[in-house]
Design an enzyme around this catalytic site. Structure first.
Site, short mmCIF file in Angstrom:
data_model
loop_
_atom_site.label_atom_id
_atom_site.label_comp_id
_atom_site.label_asym_id
_atom_site.label_seq_id
_atom_site.Cartn_x
_atom_site.Cartn_y
_atom_site.Cartn_z
N THR A 26 19.10 -61.84 32.43
CA THR A 26 19.49 -60.81 31.46
C THR A 26 18.37 -60.62 30.44
OG1 THR A 26 21.78 -61.46 31.76
CG2 THR A 26 21.29 -60.08 29.86
N THR A 46 16.86 -55.43 26.55
CA THR A 46 16.36 -54.05 26.66
C THR A 46 17.42 -53.09 26.12
OG1 THR A 46 17.34 -53.57 28.80
CG2 THR A 46 15.20 -54.69 28.84
N TYR A 82 26.44 -53.39 41.61
CA TYR A 82 25.07 -53.61 41.15
C TYR A 82 24.38 -54.70 42.00
CZ TYR A 82 21.21 -54.79 37.99
OH TYR A 82 19.97 -55.03 37.46
N ASN A 121 10.95 -49.46 39.37
CA ASN A 121 11.71 -50.16 38.33
C ASN A 121 12.96 -49.39 37.87
OD1 ASN A 121 11.85 -52.01 35.77
ND2 ASN A 121 11.71 -49.91 34.99
N SER A 163 16.63 -58.39 40.61
CA SER A 163 17.50 -58.98 39.59
C SER A 163 18.03 -60.33 40.04
CB SER A 163 18.70 -58.05 39.33
OG SER A 163 19.65 -58.67 38.50
#
Ligand code: NAD
Length: 263
Positions: free
Chosen positions: A183, A186, A151, A86, A138
């Site tokens: 999204t 966090t 990314y 993760n 993602s």
């Protein structure tokens, strides 16, 4: 040693969660622990691991650090059944924006980090009767998002690796799957919002991009990870679960405003 907060599907199993001290990783660590697993959070900030979860210093960019952490887990618990890859960092910009050093740095954490941890854990997973690897991927792997070239490339690699690893290790009884969060609310996203010129406007733009109109919670992602790590998903491997409020699959009609009443 972790204190388990309950008994459940993962009773007696040992899980390692990279990046388990914050955000999605911390939520995953709590969920796996509540389901009965002994959980170790492998993180650069091990002291920040959630209450009841053992934190262990580990830099996924450093092979010797990864191997030492995995050996520590084996010394303490004697086994590893579940690996949640993760740990990850973001990057903003188009293909013109990031220099080579940043490409290598983000790639090193998001992709090669996953490889290092998996490689060190594999001999132990092969001995587990319930081996599962879950990778945090993602929405950026499956949808083209603006200003996320680097990314997205790393998360596309994570998705491809998930499938390749699932094929390689199926015969050894090791399942490999991924979660694709939209999204998620966090500390990472809080930092991103704080750096925006207008954090409130940026937050509402991110919320508006989610078809369900809000950010995903870390615990919602953790619920999907728990499913993929447990025997409930025993026939599921080489796939990914989107936890994105419908962002990947839905094409909603725009809301049409009712015309103002003519006075
Ligand atoms: P976060 O910043 O809240 O937590 C990341 C954790 O990883 C931190 O505890 C950090 O110390 C740790 N970490 C960073 N580099 C490390 C390294 N080299 N070795 C070990 N640990 C390291 O981030 P988050 O939002 O919880 O994101 C976690 C994962 O979820 C990432 O892989 C990210 O790409 C993915 N993700 C996040 C979102 C989101 O919107 N938050 C969406 C989709 C995917």
């Amino acid at each position: 040693m972790s204190t388990r907060t309950g008994q459940g599907d993962l009773d007696g199993l040992v899980a390692v969660v990279t990046g388990g001290a914050s955000g999605i990783g911390a939520a995953v660590a709590r969920r796996l622990s509540a389901a009965g697993a002994f959980v170790v959070a492998l993180d650069l900030e091990p002291d920040a691991a959630p209450s009841g979860i053992t934190g262990l210093l580990c830099d996924v960019c450093d092979d010797s650090s990864v191997r030492a952490a995995i050996e520590d887990v084996i010394t303490t618990y004697g086994r590893i059944d579940i690996v949640v890859n993760n740990a990850g960092i973001g990057a903003q910009g188009t293909v013109e924006t990031n220099d080579d050093d940043e490409w290598h740095r983000v790639w090193d954490i998001n992709v090669v980090g996953l490889v290092r941890v998996t490689r060190a854990a594999l001999p132990h997973l092969r001995r587990s009767p319930a081996a599962a690897i879950v990778n945090t991927c993602s929405i950026a792997a499956t949808a083209g998002l603006p200003q996320r070239a680097l990314y997205s490339a790393t998360k596309g690699a994570v998705l491809s690796l998930t499938r390749a690893m699932a094929a390689d290790h199926l015969g050894e009884g090791i399942r490999v799957n991924a979660v694709n969060p939209g999204t998620a609310d966090t500390p990472w996203i809080s930092r991103l919002l704080e750096s925006a010129p207008d954090p409130a406007a940026e937050r509402s733009a991110l919320e508006g991009r989610q078809p369900h109109g809000r950010l995903v919670t870390a615990d919602e992602v953790a619920g999907a990870v728990l499913y993929l790590a447990s025997a409930s998903s025993g026939s599921t491997t080489g796939t990914s679960i989107a936890v994105d409020g419908g962002m990947q699959e839905l094409r909603l009609r725009p809301q049409v405003q009712a015309p103002a009443a003519i006075p």
